[in-house]
Motif scaffolding. Structure first.
Motif, PDB file in Angstrom:
ATOM      1  N   ILE A 636      39.357  40.977  51.125  1.00  0.00           N
ATOM      2  CA  ILE A 636      38.601  41.607  50.044  1.00  0.00           C
ATOM      3  C   ILE A 636      39.529  42.607  49.361  1.00  0.00           C
ATOM      4  CG2 ILE A 636      36.554  42.930  49.410  1.00  0.00           C
ATOM      5  CD1 ILE A 636      35.953  40.185  50.543  1.00  0.00           C
ATOM      6  N   LEU A 637      39.764  42.411  48.058  1.00  0.00           N
ATOM      7  CA  LEU A 637      40.711  43.243  47.318  1.00  0.00           C
ATOM      8  C   LEU A 637      40.122  43.663  45.978  1.00  0.00           C
ATOM      9  CD1 LEU A 637      43.974  41.120  47.794  1.00  0.00           C
ATOM     10  CD2 LEU A 637      43.383  43.222  49.018  1.00  0.00           C
ATOM     11  N   LYS A 643      44.681  39.753  41.216  1.00  0.00           N
ATOM     12  CA  LYS A 643      45.340  39.034  40.127  1.00  0.00           C
ATOM     13  C   LYS A 643      46.841  39.318  40.105  1.00  0.00           C
ATOM     14  CE  LYS A 643      41.464  38.300  36.967  1.00  0.00           C
ATOM     15  NZ  LYS A 643      40.933  38.510  35.594  1.00  0.00           N
ATOM     16  N   SER A 644      47.212  40.557  40.455  1.00  0.00           N
ATOM     17  CA  SER A 644      48.639  40.883  40.470  1.00  0.00           C
ATOM     18  C   SER A 644      49.383  40.101  41.543  1.00  0.00           C
ATOM     19  CB  SER A 644      48.827  42.392  40.699  1.00  0.00           C
ATOM     20  OG  SER A 644      48.474  42.747  42.031  1.00  0.00           O
ATOM     21  N   LEU A 645      48.660  39.697  42.601  1.00  0.00           N
ATOM     22  CA  LEU A 645      49.261  38.882  43.659  1.00  0.00           C
ATOM     23  C   LEU A 645      49.385  37.418  43.254  1.00  0.00           C
ATOM     24  CD1 LEU A 645      47.421  40.323  46.805  1.00  0.00           C
ATOM     25  CD2 LEU A 645      49.801  40.717  46.122  1.00  0.00           C
ATOM     26  N   GLY A 646      48.761  37.067  42.109  1.00  0.00           N
ATOM     27  CA  GLY A 646      48.820  35.685  41.639  1.00  0.00           C
ATOM     28  C   GLY A 646      47.611  34.863  42.016  1.00  0.00           C
ATOM     29  N   GLU A 671      43.558  31.763  45.836  1.00  0.00           N
ATOM     30  CA  GLU A 671      42.501  31.709  44.824  1.00  0.00           C
ATOM     31  C   GLU A 671      41.415  32.741  45.127  1.00  0.00           C
ATOM     32  OE1 GLU A 671      40.919  28.002  43.558  1.00  0.00           O
ATOM     33  OE2 GLU A 671      42.637  26.830  44.234  1.00  0.00           O
ATOM     34  N   LEU A 672      40.739  33.187  44.042  1.00  0.00           N
ATOM     35  CA  LEU A 672      39.533  33.989  44.191  1.00  0.00           C
ATOM     36  C   LEU A 672      38.392  33.046  44.528  1.00  0.00           C
ATOM     37  CD1 LEU A 672      39.812  36.376  41.089  1.00  0.00           C
ATOM     38  CD2 LEU A 672      40.867  36.588  43.348  1.00  0.00           C
TER      39      LEU A 672
END
Length: 884
Positions: A636-637, A643-646, A671-672
């Protein structure tokens, strides 16, 4: 003052005054009754209505909106646009009228140097609801406005409600006077374009009952009074930038100028051309923003609206004399104008551009084919001696082929014809009525959602299903037929609200869990699990045994076999997506998915079929990842960090401030995703790609079976192959060549059979010609020819006999048994038609006797039915008709 400056001044002003700054929500609305976010307050409706507790006492936003109900006015007035941005400030039981009016007046009239908008007080007018004395007095006290610049108007303009029982209240609108050169004096009550509405303050203070839009009872005060305001960003921009309308502001004008450049026309030289350029500027920007939020052109719903905007743009360029593709120039111009405010239109422009260019190419072909269809309609109308193209033909062109009505009118006029506009308008009205009925039904469904408000007020439903397959909880509510009840008994279909649940609610493309809810004295079969409103999970159940009541202890139980198979499918979808991008490149981006136990479906952006070799490569890469037993982890971020992690997000999907990130063999797949997944990739078992197909001009779909379902499918195929090898007495590896040889032999045999049948038919011709009798001046052949294979055989026989009879007036009527049903073909030549004989009339006559229908052109027509015994009677009727 640039548009971006107006936006930042707004957010800074209210942020400095204790408002939580809320980013714009997507143009795709969460509200099931709305296709789009149509107003700045839409994302806040659950808080304003009390359905969901507000997470903050006051908020402000600049919300992207789409509204197309006034699409025909776009370009004709200074303020109508399909895409617009609404500055809003909101209070949820915090401040009310006085503070809302004070904030509005301060921001509008403060100098630009102090962060305000710098409007001159003398140019501002306000309207209030006719009975809202409190608002009128506050405007006098706070702004010092004289009575003549505070106009009282009726409920139709200065009272707000949803149109349904619920919150309501008076409004106060603020207008800017552009001056006498723009219209008549008299204030906003004149409804003149001279007075531009720039801000609407809604004082949400009452509870209304059932009634019509402008007539309903007030049931009392709301427990909490709310403020909902909206300032039109584009309207303020064109006033502050000193231009004539919203199409000339900094975010829109570059597209207008590009349309002028491409067409060689000068903006300001011709009224009609100016309207067309403004339509293009508005619609291209709206389309850009819709596609940036994940909307794709299609034939229904949101996609239909987007397609209509794109096609109206193309049509307007055509009316400016440009028939070549133009989106390659127009969309970059809009991107560059909007990217400062919305960076995503630049980062995602490759995808957006592909969608736009693909739709333009498709519609230009549509225009070409529609023109051909219209040409036929024009020729048919002219040949019949009529001067008006039928309305149903025009409606079909518009509705089925997307051919614009104004283009039809223009081309008809060029041909010296008119269009039955009354019939066309009637058909359009019928279609709109059906759409309104559907929308009304959906709105009623939304009104019923108020039943969830009390349950949501008790807190969010806790989902425990990531770690647990059973969870003990308490039944907070029971809903039957849309109403909250205390109990449900055997056989009832009900919705159960739990404080906690292990059952996964349908979301993120994953189907809801299968399972049950059990407790002391009851057993409930779970039919579906949904999130009717944000933060609340509802379980649709059937009571299998016992009786269940509010407050009972209950345990949610997930079917472990179903959950494992669903998790296999969802994880498989991530692997397929990663394999797809490895194979095709990063342009192949997921556009949607659906997963359930044993089945995975992935939609992706691509504009051509995948070759068998490419499909095999994708399948191999995904299954190699299964073999490698990659670890699957979740975190959980904060959204920005993810998004910065890609981490990849799905276009059109909505995400909160914090998100769940699913990693498979990181960084292999990232992926999210809120779905359920296996713990290691080897648990997926097997992935079998079963199909790859088109779902639009720029989108493809891959379907796969997963796990045990994939194994069963492959064993079925193995059994089929085994049966073929046995029947054909051919080794498996030689089957393709053997089957190809058989198909070639079959085609050759069919060709020879067709030649024999054609020769046999040709042999019948002399005998049929010999049967010709003379009826008056007409030579008549009327025969039952027995059995034929197809209606085409009968038609060929009839036309050949007609040709053999030469130029004398001739009528040929042949009937036959075609696959057990009667068929009749009637053919006439020019000489026969000059005597008044019409093949279509005769075929219809015979078909009626045969128990069916028929008709056709004057020279060749056919009919059929169900009564073979009636063939002689039908042929006698044709003979009698010709004789008559």
């Amino acid at each position: 003052m640039q548009t971006a400056d107006i936006q930042s001044r707004w957010l800074n002003f209210f942020g400095d005054r204790g408002h939580t700054v809320v980013p714009s929500a997507s143009l795709v609305s969460d509200d099931p009754t709305l296709l789009f976010t149509v107003a700045g307050m839409v994302p806040f409706v659950p808080y304003l209505t009390g359905l969901v507790p507000a997470p903050y006492p006051r908020a402000t936003s600049v919300q992207k909106c789409i509204r197309t109900n006034d699409i025909e006015e776009v370009g004709k007035t200074p303020r109508h646009g399909t895409f617009f941005q609404m500055n809003g400030n909101f209070s949820f039981g915090d401040y009310f009228k006085r503070e809302a009016i004070e904030y509005a007046w301060e921001l509008l009239t403060s100098s630009e140097s102090s962060g305000g908008f710098g409007f001159d007080e003398k140019d501002l007018w306000v309207t209030v609801y006719k009975d809202d004395d409190e608002a009128a007095l506050l405007w006098k006290e706070i702004a010092g406005l004289p009575d003549e610049r505070i106009q009282r108007l009726d409920m139709d303009t200065n009272y707000w409600s949803t149109g349904q029982p619920g919150p309501a209240g008076p409004c106060s609108e603020i207008f800017f006077d552009r001056g006498p050169e723009y219209g008549v004096d008299g204030g906003p009550a004149t409804d003149d374009d001279r007075y531009v509405e720039i801000w609407n303050l809604v004082f949400m203070q009452y509870l209304r009952g059932e009634g019509t839009k402008n007539s309903f009872p007030i049931l009392g005060d709301l427990p909490k009074k709310n403020i909902d305001t909206g300032m039109g960003l584009e309207r303020v921009a064109f006033l502050k930038q000193g231009v004539q309308n919203m199409y000339e502001i900094d975010q829109v004008r570059p597209v207008l100028d590009m349309a002028a450049e491409l067409s060689g026309r000068r903006y300001g030289a011709d009224h009609d051309d100016d309207v067309r350029m403004r339509v293009i500027a508005d619609h291209v920007r709206s389309s850009l923003m819709l596609m940036s939020d994940g909307v794709r052109p299609s034939n229904e719903g949101r996609g239909y609206i987007l397609r209509r905007l794109l096609r109206r743009s193309i049509r307007s360029m055509r009316l400016l004399g440009v028939e070549d593709p133009t989106f390659g120039s127009l969309f970059p111009a809009s991107r560059d104008a909007m990217k400062a405010a919305y960076p995503e239109v630049e980062t995602d422009f490759d995808r957006i551009s592909r969608l736009a260019l693909g739709e333009e190419e498709t519609f230009l072909r549509t225009l070409a084919s529609g023109t051909s269809i219209l040409d036929l309609a024009v020729a048919s109308t002219q040949n019949s001696g009529a001067t008006e193209i039928p309305g149903d033909t025009v409606f079909q062109l518009h509705d089925t082929f997307g051919f614009p009505i104004d283009l039809t009118l223009e081309m008809a006029e060029e041909a010296g014809l008119s269009v039955d506009r009354d019939a066309f308008d009637r058909l359009m009205s019928e279609q709109r009525a059906m759409a309104k009925a559907d929308a009304k039904a959906k709105k009623t469904a939304l009104a019923d959602m108020s039943v969830y408000g009390d349950f949501r007020a008790q807190g969010e439903t806790v989902f425990t299903g990531y770690e647990l397959l059973t969870t003990d909880s308490t039944i907070l509510g029971i809903i039957v037929d849309g109403a909250s009840v205390d109990r449900a008994v055997v056989g009832d279909i009900a919705e159960i609200i739990l404080a906690e649940t292990a059952l996964y609610p349908e979301s993120g493309g994953q189907e809801a869990d299968s399972g049950s809810i059990v407790g002391k004295g009851f057993d409930l079969e779970v039919l579906d699990v949904q999130r009717p409103i944000k933060g609340l999970v509802s379980h649709r159940v059937q009571v299998r045994s016992g009786e269940v009541g509010v407050g009972d202890d209950a345990t949610s139980v997930v079917d472990p076999v179903w959950r494992h198979a669903a998790a296999q499918a969802h994880s498989a979808t991530h692997l397929i997506h990663a394999a797809l991008r490895q194979t095709l490149g990063n342009d192949a981006h997921q556009a949607g998915s659906y997963n359930k136990a044993g089945y995975a479906r992935l939609d992706f952006n691509w504009n051509q079929p995948l070759s068998p070799a490419t499909r095999s490569e994708i399948e191999n890469i995904a299954n190699n990842a299964v073999r490698d037993n990659l670890e699957v982890t979740t975190r959980i971020l904060p959204l920005a960090e993810a998004k910065s992690l890609g981490a990849m997000a799905l276009f059109g999907e909505k995400y909160g401030d914090t998100v769940r990130v699913v990693e498979i063999g990181s960084p292999w797949s990232l992926e999210l995703c809120a779905g359920t997944h296996v713990r290691r990739s080897a648990e997926i078992g097997l992935i079998s790609l079963t199909s790859e197909s088109s779902i639009g001009s720029t989108a493809r779909r891959i379907e796969s079976l997963v796990g045990l379902d994939a194994f069963r499918d492959l064993t079925t195929e193995r059994a089929i192959v085994s049966q073929l090898t046995s029947s054909l007495k051919t080794p498996r590896e030689q089957l393709p060549d053997r089957i190809a040889d058989l198909v070639a032999n079959l085609k050759s045999a069919e060709k020879r059979i067709a030649q024999y049948e054609a020769a046999e038919l040709a042999d019948r011709v002399p005998a049929l010609v010999a049967t010709a009798s003379r009826v008056g001046n007409v030579r008549l052949v009327v025969q039952n020819v027995g059995s034929v294979n197809t209606p085409d055989d009968l038609r060929s026989l009839a036309t050949t006999v007609r040709d053999r009879l030469g130029s004398d007036a001739a009528v040929i009527a042949l009937a036959a048994d075609v696959a057990g049903k009667p068929a009749v073909i009637v053919a006439t030549n020019d000489a026969a038609r000059s005597t008044g004989v019409r093949a279509g009339v005769l075929a219809k006559l015979a078909a009626g006797i045969l128990g069916g229908g028929g008709g056709g052109k004057d020279d060749l027509a056919q009919g059929g039915g169900s009564d073979l015994a009636a063939i002689p009677t039908a042929l006698d009727a044709i003979s009698a008709s010709v004789a008559g």
